[in-house]
Design an enzyme around this catalytic site. Structure first.
Site, PDB file in Angstrom:
ATOM      1  N   GLY A  95       9.086  21.303   1.029  1.00 61.76           N
ATOM      2  CA  GLY A  95       8.897  20.469   2.214  1.00 61.76           C
ATOM      3  C   GLY A  95      10.164  20.573   3.040  1.00 61.76           C
ATOM      4  O   GLY A  95      11.224  20.105   2.606  1.00 61.76           O
ATOM      5  N   GLY A 131      10.574  19.383   6.124  1.00 66.65           N
ATOM      6  CA  GLY A 131      10.505  18.433   7.246  1.00 66.65           C
ATOM      7  C   GLY A 131      11.778  17.613   7.332  1.00 66.65           C
ATOM      8  O   GLY A 131      12.860  18.082   6.948  1.00 66.65           O
ATOM      9  N   ARG A 185       4.191   8.176   6.715  1.00 63.90           N
ATOM     10  CA  ARG A 185       3.387   7.159   7.409  1.00 63.90           C
ATOM     11  C   ARG A 185       3.873   6.929   8.840  1.00 63.90           C
ATOM     12  O   ARG A 185       5.022   7.260   9.181  1.00 63.90           O
ATOM     13  CB  ARG A 185       3.347   5.859   6.631  1.00 63.90           C
ATOM     14  CG  ARG A 185       4.674   5.167   6.468  1.00 63.90           C
ATOM     15  CD  ARG A 185       4.477   3.829   5.784  1.00 63.90           C
ATOM     16  NE  ARG A 185       5.726   3.332   5.247  1.00 63.90           N
ATOM     17  CZ  ARG A 185       5.997   2.055   5.057  1.00 63.90           C
ATOM     18  NH1 ARG A 185       5.093   1.126   5.376  1.00 63.90           N
ATOM     19  NH2 ARG A 185       7.161   1.669   4.557  1.00 63.90           N
ATOM     20  N   ARG A 188       2.431   2.894   2.692  1.00 66.92           N
ATOM     21  CA  ARG A 188       2.656   4.154   1.960  1.00 66.92           C
ATOM     22  C   ARG A 188       1.386   4.549   1.204  1.00 66.92           C
ATOM     23  O   ARG A 188       1.093   5.727   1.043  1.00 66.92           O
ATOM     24  CB  ARG A 188       3.818   3.993   0.978  1.00 66.92           C
ATOM     25  CG  ARG A 188       5.173   3.719   1.639  1.00 66.92           C
ATOM     26  CD  ARG A 188       6.223   3.537   0.559  1.00 66.92           C
ATOM     27  NE  ARG A 188       7.547   3.189   1.080  1.00 66.92           N
ATOM     28  CZ  ARG A 188       7.979   1.946   1.271  1.00 66.92           C
ATOM     29  NH1 ARG A 188       7.194   0.912   1.010  1.00 66.92           N
ATOM     30  NH2 ARG A 188       9.202   1.725   1.732  1.00 66.92           N
ATOM     31  N   ASN A 234      -1.565  13.235  -0.013  1.00 69.59           N
ATOM     32  CA  ASN A 234      -0.349  13.687  -0.698  1.00 69.59           C
ATOM     33  C   ASN A 234      -0.597  14.027  -2.169  1.00 69.59           C
ATOM     34  O   ASN A 234       0.101  14.886  -2.727  1.00 69.59           O
ATOM     35  CB  ASN A 234       0.778  12.662  -0.526  1.00 69.59           C
ATOM     36  CG  ASN A 234       1.368  12.731   0.876  1.00 69.59           C
ATOM     37  OD1 ASN A 234       1.009  13.604   1.663  1.00 69.59           O
ATOM     38  ND2 ASN A 234       2.268  11.816   1.207  1.00 69.59           N
ATOM     39  N   LEU A 261       9.781  12.789  -4.106  1.00 62.83           N
ATOM     40  CA  LEU A 261      10.030  11.839  -3.016  1.00 62.83           C
ATOM     41  C   LEU A 261       8.722  11.462  -2.312  1.00 62.83           C
ATOM     42  O   LEU A 261       8.590  10.348  -1.799  1.00 62.83           O
ATOM     43  CB  LEU A 261      10.995  12.461  -1.998  1.00 62.83           C
ATOM     44  CG  LEU A 261      11.578  11.492  -0.972  1.00 62.83           C
ATOM     45  CD1 LEU A 261      12.688  10.662  -1.588  1.00 62.83           C
ATOM     46  CD2 LEU A 261      12.123  12.229   0.248  1.00 62.83           C
ATOM     47  N   ASN A 269       5.367  10.188  -0.867  1.00 59.11           N
ATOM     48  CA  ASN A 269       4.771   8.857  -1.044  1.00 59.11           C
ATOM     49  C   ASN A 269       3.259   8.891  -1.208  1.00 59.11           C
ATOM     50  O   ASN A 269       2.628   9.830  -0.729  1.00 59.11           O
ATOM     51  CB  ASN A 269       5.102   7.986   0.170  1.00 59.11           C
ATOM     52  CG  ASN A 269       6.392   7.213  -0.027  1.00 59.11           C
ATOM     53  OD1 ASN A 269       6.646   6.686  -1.103  1.00 59.11           O
ATOM     54  ND2 ASN A 269       7.189   7.134   1.014  1.00 59.11           N
ATOM     55  N   HIS A 280       7.758   1.226  -5.374  1.00 61.33           N
ATOM     56  CA  HIS A 280       8.335   1.424  -4.034  1.00 61.33           C
ATOM     57  C   HIS A 280       7.341   0.907  -2.989  1.00 61.33           C
ATOM     58  O   HIS A 280       6.749   1.661  -2.234  1.00 61.33           O
ATOM     59  CB  HIS A 280       8.618   2.916  -3.835  1.00 61.33           C
ATOM     60  CG  HIS A 280       9.353   3.256  -2.584  1.00 61.33           C
ATOM     61  ND1 HIS A 280      10.506   2.632  -2.180  1.00 61.33           N
ATOM     62  CD2 HIS A 280       9.093   4.199  -1.627  1.00 61.33           C
ATOM     63  CE1 HIS A 280      10.917   3.159  -1.043  1.00 61.33           C
ATOM     64  NE2 HIS A 280      10.075   4.114  -0.686  1.00 61.33           N
TER      65      HIS A 280
HETATM   66  N1  LIG Z   1      10.318   7.952  -1.987  1.00 58.33           N
HETATM   67  C1  LIG Z   1      11.022   7.652  -0.921  1.00 58.33           C
HETATM   68  O1  LIG Z   1      11.928   6.832  -0.983  1.00 58.33           O
HETATM   69  C2  LIG Z   1      10.737   8.344   0.379  1.00 58.33           C
HETATM   70  C3  LIG Z   1      11.659   8.290   1.426  1.00 58.33           C
HETATM   71  C4  LIG Z   1      11.385   8.998   2.599  1.00 58.33           C
HETATM   72  C5  LIG Z   1      10.228   9.744   2.722  1.00 58.33           C
HETATM   73  N2  LIG Z   1       9.352   9.749   1.684  1.00 58.33           N
HETATM   74  C6  LIG Z   1       8.116  10.521   1.750  1.00 58.33           C
HETATM   75  O2  LIG Z   1       8.460  11.901   1.743  1.00 58.33           O
HETATM   76  C7  LIG Z   1       7.431  12.648   2.384  1.00 58.33           C
HETATM   77  C8  LIG Z   1       8.041  13.570   3.442  1.00 58.33           C
HETATM   78  O3  LIG Z   1       8.600  12.826   4.479  1.00 58.33           O
HETATM   79  P1  LIG Z   1       9.244  13.588   5.741  1.00 58.33           P
HETATM   80  O4  LIG Z   1       9.786  12.551   6.627  1.00 58.33           O
HETATM   81  O5  LIG Z   1      10.100  14.695   5.292  1.00 58.33           O
HETATM   82  O6  LIG Z   1       7.909  14.205   6.386  1.00 58.33           O
HETATM   83  P2  LIG Z   1       7.802  15.485   7.335  1.00 58.33           P
HETATM   84  O7  LIG Z   1       6.431  15.455   7.922  1.00 58.33           O
HETATM   85  O8  LIG Z   1       8.969  15.580   8.246  1.00 58.33           O
HETATM   86  O9  LIG Z   1       7.899  16.733   6.319  1.00 58.33           O
HETATM   87  C9  LIG Z   1       6.954  17.001   5.349  1.00 58.33           C
HETATM   88  C10 LIG Z   1       6.895  18.508   5.198  1.00 58.33           C
HETATM   89  O10 LIG Z   1       6.049  18.807   4.086  1.00 58.33           O
HETATM   90  C11 LIG Z   1       5.430  20.041   4.407  1.00 58.33           C
HETATM   91  N3  LIG Z   1       4.274  20.297   3.563  1.00 58.33           N
HETATM   92  C12 LIG Z   1       3.015  19.787   3.647  1.00 58.33           C
HETATM   93  N4  LIG Z   1       2.235  20.319   2.689  1.00 58.33           N
HETATM   94  C13 LIG Z   1       3.000  21.192   1.999  1.00 58.33           C
HETATM   95  C14 LIG Z   1       2.767  22.042   0.892  1.00 58.33           C
HETATM   96  N5  LIG Z   1       1.570  22.108   0.314  1.00 58.33           N
HETATM   97  N6  LIG Z   1       3.783  22.799   0.452  1.00 58.33           N
HETATM   98  C15 LIG Z   1       5.000  22.753   1.023  1.00 58.33           C
HETATM   99  N7  LIG Z   1       5.285  21.953   2.073  1.00 58.33           N
HETATM  100  C16 LIG Z   1       4.302  21.188   2.552  1.00 58.33           C
HETATM  101  C17 LIG Z   1       5.067  19.878   5.881  1.00 58.33           C
HETATM  102  O11 LIG Z   1       4.740  21.125   6.488  1.00 58.33           O
HETATM  103  C18 LIG Z   1       6.327  19.229   6.421  1.00 58.33           C
HETATM  104  O12 LIG Z   1       7.253  20.198   6.881  1.00 58.33           O
HETATM  105  C19 LIG Z   1       6.451  11.615   2.947  1.00 58.33           C
HETATM  106  O13 LIG Z   1       5.367  11.448   2.056  1.00 58.33           O
HETATM  107  C20 LIG Z   1       7.288  10.346   2.989  1.00 58.33           C
HETATM  108  O14 LIG Z   1       6.504   9.174   2.929  1.00 58.33           O
HETATM  109  C21 LIG Z   1       9.588   9.064   0.527  1.00 58.33           C
HETATM  110  O1  LIG Z   2       8.753   3.795   4.328  1.00 57.78           O
HETATM  111  C1  LIG Z   2       8.329   4.941   4.178  1.00 57.78           C
HETATM  112  O2  LIG Z   2       7.147   5.250   4.416  1.00 57.78           O
HETATM  113  C2  LIG Z   2       9.270   6.058   3.769  1.00 57.78           C
HETATM  114  C3  LIG Z   2      10.117   5.690   2.585  1.00 57.78           C
HETATM  115  O3  LIG Z   2       9.345   5.318   1.481  1.00 57.78           O
HETATM  116  C4  LIG Z   2      11.147   4.638   2.892  1.00 57.78           C
HETATM  117  O4  LIG Z   2      11.231   3.660   2.172  1.00 57.78           O
HETATM  118  O5  LIG Z   2      11.894   4.850   3.859  1.00 57.78           O
END
Ligand SMILES: NC(=O)c1ccc[n+]([C@@H]2O[C@H](COP(=O)([O-])OP(=O)(O)OC[C@H]3O[C@@H](n4cnc5c(N)ncnc54)[C@H](O)[C@@H]3O)[C@@H](O)[C@H]2O)c1
Ligand SMILES: O=C(O)C[C@H](O)C(=O)O
EC number: 1.1.1.37
Length: 313
Positions: free
Chosen positions: A12, A14, A87, A93, A100, A123, A125, A180
């Site tokens: 990922g 992103g 989201r 989430r 996901n 990571l 969600n 979370h």
């Molecule tokens: N656990 C936590 O504390 C936490 C914190 C922040 C974000 N997140 C989660 O992390 C995830 C990513 O967030 P983000 O802001 O980077 O999103 P983002 O949209 O910027 O990036 C996600 C990336 O994943 C890629 N992707 C999608 N399917 C894929 C696959 N099959 N193989 C490889 N790559 C793939 C997309 O093309 C994109 O580039 C979200 O689900 C978000 O909710 C969790």
């Molecule tokens: O809030 C979210 O959807 C992203 C992440 O889980 C966070 O806590 O920042």
């Protein structure tokens, strides 16, 4: 004698994935492979090259490559999964679960093949349930499948405490237990500033406000950003966990771990204090909780179970 660097894959590319890759390289934790879907191969290569070109300026030695080909990730020591959708305002989430789960499953099928000895940090969600999906798909031992939430939630909690008291963030200690989600459990009784319990320093109503803001901390950022979720603090959190593992630091950090009886829960992935070292999660610390703390944790566990049910049927 050539010393082999650690190999870290970030799936990922992103917001969180790219930020994590840069921070890992800046800390020279290893060479980084950044992977995204084939349709985004060129932008992924471009991000990696752009980061690499920052290395002479910032003075870090780490290779960074972008790819969509899992063969380039093979033999990774650590794999970080950030793939999936984030989201938007008005969503929880848990709304991301079906999309996901499919993405995390397909990513893990590839990782199982190409990096069977890796330690995997998730990571994506809703992260407690996605860690469960990863564990089921990878078939790795439980110490090598770890979810990230508690380091981030604790960082938010400590930020708000430091702001409240106008003290250095370095002197604030505490941690957040549970899933979370909005019913996570910041443990006030175990929180201190320079060793002084926060209950001696902050009035009860202000502590309550800090706990509430921590629980909704992710949503606060989502609402401000408007089109995505937090990524700087999440990336910093993942990097701290990765460093603890790669340097075998034996850090005591909250992680999403498979609970098999701990805290009275069975077959549940949820945030608990853990020992993070070279073997991943080397220990889960079990604390005695007051009845009201246990009730709050039970509520959070129930929420996690309900999301896991969506993916297990
Ligand atoms: N656990 C936590 O504390 C936490 C914190 C922040 C974000 N997140 C989660 O992390 C995830 C990513 O967030 P983000 O802001 O980077 O999103 P983002 O949209 O910027 O990036 C996600 C990336 O994943 C890629 N992707 C999608 N399917 C894929 C696959 N099959 N193989 C490889 N790559 C793939 C997309 O093309 C994109 O580039 C979200 O689900 C978000 O909710 C969790
Ligand atoms: O809030 C979210 O959807 C992203 C992440 O889980 C966070 O806590 O920042």
């Amino acid at each position: 004698m050539a010393i082999q660097r650690n190999k870290i894959t970030v799936v990922g590319a992103g917001f969180t994935g790219a930020t994590t890759a840069l921070m890992l390289a800046q800390k020279e934790l290893g060479d980084v492979v950044l992977l995204d879907i084939p349709q985004l191969e060129n932008p992924t290569k471009g991000k990696a090259l752009d980061m690499l070109e920052a290395s002479p300026v910032q003075g870090f030695d780490a290779n960074i490559v972008g790819t969509s080909n899992y063969d380039e990730t093979s033999g990774s020591d650590i794999v970080i999964i950030t793939a999936g959708i984030a989201r938007k305002p008005g969503m929880s989430r848990d709304d991301l679960v079906n999309t996901n789960a499919g993405i995390v499953k397909s990513v893990c099928e590839n990782i199982k093949r190409t990096s069977p000895q890796s330690i995997v940090i998730i990571l994506s969600n809703p992260v407690d349930a996605m860690t469960y999906v990863a564990y089921q798909t990878l078939g790795f031992p439980k110490n090598r499948v770890i979810g990230q939430s508690g380091v981030l939630d604790t960082a938010r909690y400590c930020t708000f405490i430091a702001q409240e008291l106008n003290v250095s963030v370095e002197d604030v200690r505490g941690f957040v237990l549970g899933g979370h989600g909005d019913d996570m459990v910041p443990l006030v009784r175990y929180s201190n500033v320079g060793g002084i319990p926060i209950e001696k320093l902050i009035p009860a109503d202000r502590i309550e406000a800090i706990v509430k803001r921590t629980r909704t901390g992710g949503g606060e950022i989502v609402n401000l950003l408007g089109n995505g979720s937090a990524y700087y603090a999440p990336a910093a959190s993942i990097v701290q966990m990765t460093e603890a593992i790669l340097k075998d630091k034996k850090r005591v950090l909250p992680s999403i771990a498979l609970l098999q009886g701990e805290y009275g829960y069975d077959n549940l992935f949820m945030g608990v204090p853990t020992l993070l070292g070279g073997d991943g999660i080397e220990k889960v610390f079990e604390l005695e909780l007051l009845p009201e703390e246990k009730a709050a944790l039970d509520k959070s566990a129930e929420s996690v179970r309900n999301v896991i049910k969506v993916v297990t049927g």
